[in-house]
Motif scaffolding. Structure first.
Motif, PDB file in Angstrom:
ATOM      1  N   VAL A 175       0.845  -1.200   0.000  1.00  0.00           N
ATOM      2  CA  VAL A 175       0.000   0.000   0.000  1.00  0.00           C
ATOM      3  C   VAL A 175       0.887   1.260   0.000  1.00  0.00           C
ATOM      4  N   ALA A 176       1.918   1.269   0.854  1.00  0.00           N
ATOM      5  CA  ALA A 176       2.819   2.430   0.926  1.00  0.00           C
ATOM      6  C   ALA A 176       3.522   2.651  -0.417  1.00  0.00           C
ATOM      7  N   LEU A 177       3.962   1.553  -1.035  1.00  0.00           N
ATOM      8  CA  LEU A 177       4.670   1.655  -2.317  1.00  0.00           C
ATOM      9  C   LEU A 177       3.737   2.125  -3.437  1.00  0.00           C
ATOM     10  N   ILE A 178       2.526   1.570  -3.467  1.00  0.00           N
ATOM     11  CA  ILE A 178       1.574   1.931  -4.530  1.00  0.00           C
ATOM     12  C   ILE A 178       1.099   3.383  -4.366  1.00  0.00           C
ATOM     13  N   ALA A 179       0.866   3.810  -3.124  1.00  0.00           N
ATOM     14  CA  ALA A 179       0.448   5.205  -2.888  1.00  0.00           C
ATOM     15  C   ALA A 179       1.553   6.158  -3.339  1.00  0.00           C
ATOM     16  N   GLU A 180       2.810   5.812  -3.013  1.00  0.00           N
ATOM     17  CA  GLU A 180       3.940   6.662  -3.420  1.00  0.00           C
ATOM     18  C   GLU A 180       4.071   6.682  -4.947  1.00  0.00           C
ATOM     19  N   LYS A 181       3.959   5.524  -5.575  1.00  0.00           N
ATOM     20  CA  LYS A 181       4.065   5.432  -7.038  1.00  0.00           C
ATOM     21  C   LYS A 181       2.942   6.228  -7.709  1.00  0.00           C
ATOM     22  N   THR A 182       1.719   6.110  -7.179  1.00  0.00           N
ATOM     23  CA  THR A 182       0.581   6.822  -7.766  1.00  0.00           C
ATOM     24  C   THR A 182       0.746   8.331  -7.621  1.00  0.00           C
ATOM     25  N   ALA A 183       1.249   8.766  -6.463  1.00  0.00           N
ATOM     26  CA  ALA A 183       1.489  10.198  -6.251  1.00  0.00           C
ATOM     27  C   ALA A 183       2.481  10.713  -7.300  1.00  0.00           C
ATOM     28  N   ARG A 184       3.491   9.913  -7.593  1.00  0.00           N
ATOM     29  CA  ARG A 184       4.505  10.304  -8.577  1.00  0.00           C
ATOM     30  C   ARG A 184       3.897  10.386  -9.984  1.00  0.00           C
ATOM     31  N   ILE A 185       3.127   9.360 -10.348  1.00  0.00           N
ATOM     32  CA  ILE A 185       2.473   9.334 -11.669  1.00  0.00           C
ATOM     33  C   ILE A 185       1.524  10.524 -11.809  1.00  0.00           C
ATOM     34  N   PHE A 186       0.748  10.770 -10.766  1.00  0.00           N
ATOM     35  CA  PHE A 186      -0.254  11.846 -10.779  1.00  0.00           C
ATOM     36  C   PHE A 186       0.430  13.202 -10.968  1.00  0.00           C
ATOM     37  N   LEU A 187       1.543  13.372 -10.283  1.00  0.00           N
ATOM     38  CA  LEU A 187       2.295  14.631 -10.384  1.00  0.00           C
ATOM     39  C   LEU A 187       2.827  14.838 -11.803  1.00  0.00           C
ATOM     40  N   TYR A 188       3.387  13.782 -12.393  1.00  0.00           N
ATOM     41  CA  TYR A 188       3.881  13.883 -13.780  1.00  0.00           C
ATOM     42  C   TYR A 188       2.726  14.145 -14.736  1.00  0.00           C
ATOM     43  N   ALA A 189       1.614  13.448 -14.545  1.00  0.00           N
ATOM     44  CA  ALA A 189       0.459  13.610 -15.435  1.00  0.00           C
ATOM     45  C   ALA A 189      -0.077  15.039 -15.363  1.00  0.00           C
ATOM     46  N   LYS A 190      -0.049  15.636 -14.163  1.00  0.00           N
ATOM     47  CA  LYS A 190      -0.508  17.033 -13.998  1.00  0.00           C
ATOM     48  C   LYS A 190       0.343  17.974 -14.856  1.00  0.00           C
ATOM     49  N   GLN A 191       1.628  17.648 -15.002  1.00  0.00           N
ATOM     50  CA  GLN A 191       2.523  18.513 -15.766  1.00  0.00           C
ATOM     51  C   GLN A 191       2.231  18.469 -17.272  1.00  0.00           C
ATOM     52  N   LEU A 192       1.477  17.452 -17.697  1.00  0.00           N
ATOM     53  CA  LEU A 192       1.114  17.345 -19.114  1.00  0.00           C
ATOM     54  C   LEU A 192      -0.097  18.203 -19.444  1.00  0.00           C
ATOM     55  N   ASN A 193      -0.613  18.880 -18.409  1.00  0.00           N
ATOM     56  CA  ASN A 193      -1.720  19.823 -18.584  1.00  0.00           C
ATOM     57  C   ASN A 193      -2.981  19.204 -19.179  1.00  0.00           C
ATOM     58  N   ALA A 194      -3.151  17.938 -18.994  1.00  0.00           N
ATOM     59  CA  ALA A 194      -4.387  17.297 -19.457  1.00  0.00           C
ATOM     60  C   ALA A 194      -5.410  17.344 -18.319  1.00  0.00           C
ATOM     61  N   GLY A 195      -6.682  17.254 -18.663  1.00  0.00           N
ATOM     62  CA  GLY A 195      -7.690  17.119 -17.612  1.00  0.00           C
ATOM     63  C   GLY A 195      -7.579  15.711 -17.051  1.00  0.00           C
ATOM     64  N   ILE A 196      -7.327  15.603 -15.769  1.00  0.00           N
ATOM     65  CA  ILE A 196      -7.112  14.265 -15.178  1.00  0.00           C
ATOM     66  C   ILE A 196      -8.302  13.888 -14.320  1.00  0.00           C
ATOM     67  N   ASN A 197      -8.881  12.752 -14.629  1.00  0.00           N
ATOM     68  CA  ASN A 197      -9.976  12.247 -13.817  1.00  0.00           C
ATOM     69  C   ASN A 197      -9.539  10.952 -13.141  1.00  0.00           C
ATOM     70  N   GLY A 198      -9.927  10.803 -11.884  1.00  0.00           N
ATOM     71  CA  GLY A 198      -9.687   9.530 -11.223  1.00  0.00           C
ATOM     72  C   GLY A 198     -10.624   8.472 -11.796  1.00  0.00           C
ATOM     73  N   ILE A 199     -10.332   7.217 -11.480  1.00  0.00           N
ATOM     74  CA  ILE A 199     -11.230   6.127 -11.877  1.00  0.00           C
ATOM     75  C   ILE A 199     -12.554   6.322 -11.127  1.00  0.00           C
ATOM     76  N   THR A 200     -13.668   6.042 -11.767  1.00  0.00           N
ATOM     77  CA  THR A 200     -14.975   6.301 -11.144  1.00  0.00           C
ATOM     78  C   THR A 200     -15.193   5.398  -9.926  1.00  0.00           C
ATOM     79  N   ALA A 201     -16.059   5.849  -9.021  1.00  0.00           N
ATOM     80  CA  ALA A 201     -16.352   5.080  -7.798  1.00  0.00           C
ATOM     81  C   ALA A 201     -16.859   3.682  -8.140  1.00  0.00           C
ATOM     82  N   GLU A 202     -17.652   3.606  -9.197  1.00  0.00           N
ATOM     83  CA  GLU A 202     -18.204   2.315  -9.623  1.00  0.00           C
ATOM     84  C   GLU A 202     -17.086   1.357 -10.048  1.00  0.00           C
TER      85      GLU A 202
END
Ligand SMILES: [Zn+2]
Length: 223
Positions: A175-202
């Motif tokens: 969990v700690a590793l995946i949360a850290e990895k996701t935070a890193r991916i999310f940060l890089y994706a934000k820099q691409l200036n795309a609209g980023i949506n999380g996976i839906t609750a469903e």
């Protein structure tokens, strides 16, 4: 100390080594705990001791109220946080707290780590929310963390770091590793200036159920 508690202490020491190797912690920062046996005992890393030289005899064993069960070193100052999570969540059997860089960036920004990749949805069970700020080691920090954690497996402590939970130490580390990895991916994706949506609750529910019902079973049997 009985055999089961001894095994948990050894496992905590090994997890500390893995935390160091994975660079989720530096020096003496962060802490690790696990439920230890049937009487509500909790084994937790001592305060101010480096993971590289930690021995199973150094691990503190305390009861659910925080009372030491043996002559031991001083438990981690975040013991109230660990006790509060175990008390609120019977399904949690192990907890790892880190100050890992990318997760901490979100904790500082006060922004949740959205569930933007599937392994995050599967193992964390949704986005990692940020708790209200409180000073380290306090009852307020523990209460705020439990509140923001809700039914998921990770929470960010505002201006501080990450708390990862699991059904065993292996899962908490993942969990700690995946949360850290996701935070890193999310940060890089934000820099691409795309609209980023999380996976839906469903879809998060479908992914999480698949992980719980099928994918994680083998691992838990092994542990
Ligand atoms: Zn901390």
């Amino acid at each position: 100390m009985n055999k089961a508690t001894l095994a948990v202490c050894r496992n905590i020491v090994e997890t500390g080594r893995l935390l160091l190797q994975s660079k989720l912690v530096e020096g003496v920062w962060g802490n690790i705990s696990a439920r230890a046996g049937k009487k509500g005992l909790i084994a937790i890393t001592p305060s101010g001791r480096g993971y590289a030289t930690l021995c199973y005899k150094d691990i503190c064993v305390i009861d659910a109220e925080g009372k030491p069960q043996k002559n031991s070193l001083t438990p981690s100052s975040e013991l109230p946080l660990h006790i509060a999570v175990y008390s609120a969540r019977q399904d949690v059997k192990a907890i790892i707290h880190t100050h890992s860089i990318y997760a901490s960036a979100f904790a500082v920004a006060g922004q949740p780590i959205l569930s933007v990749v599937e392994d995050m949805a599967q193992i964390v069970g949704g986005q990692v929310d940020v708790s209200e700020y409180a000073l380290p080691g306090t009852a307020s920090l523990a209460a705020n963390a439990v509140n923001a954690l809700a039914g998921k497996n990770a929470v960010l402590l505002k201006n501080h770091g990450l708390v990862a939970c699991g059904r065993n130490l292996t899962e908490a580390l993942t969990v700690a590793l995946i949360a850290e990895k996701t935070a890193r991916i999310f940060l890089y994706a934000k820099q691409l200036n795309a609209g980023i949506n999380g996976i839906t609750a469903e879809d998060i529910k479908i992914l999480r159920d698949f992980y719980l019902d099928k994918y994680s079973r083998q691992q838990l049997v092994r542990d």
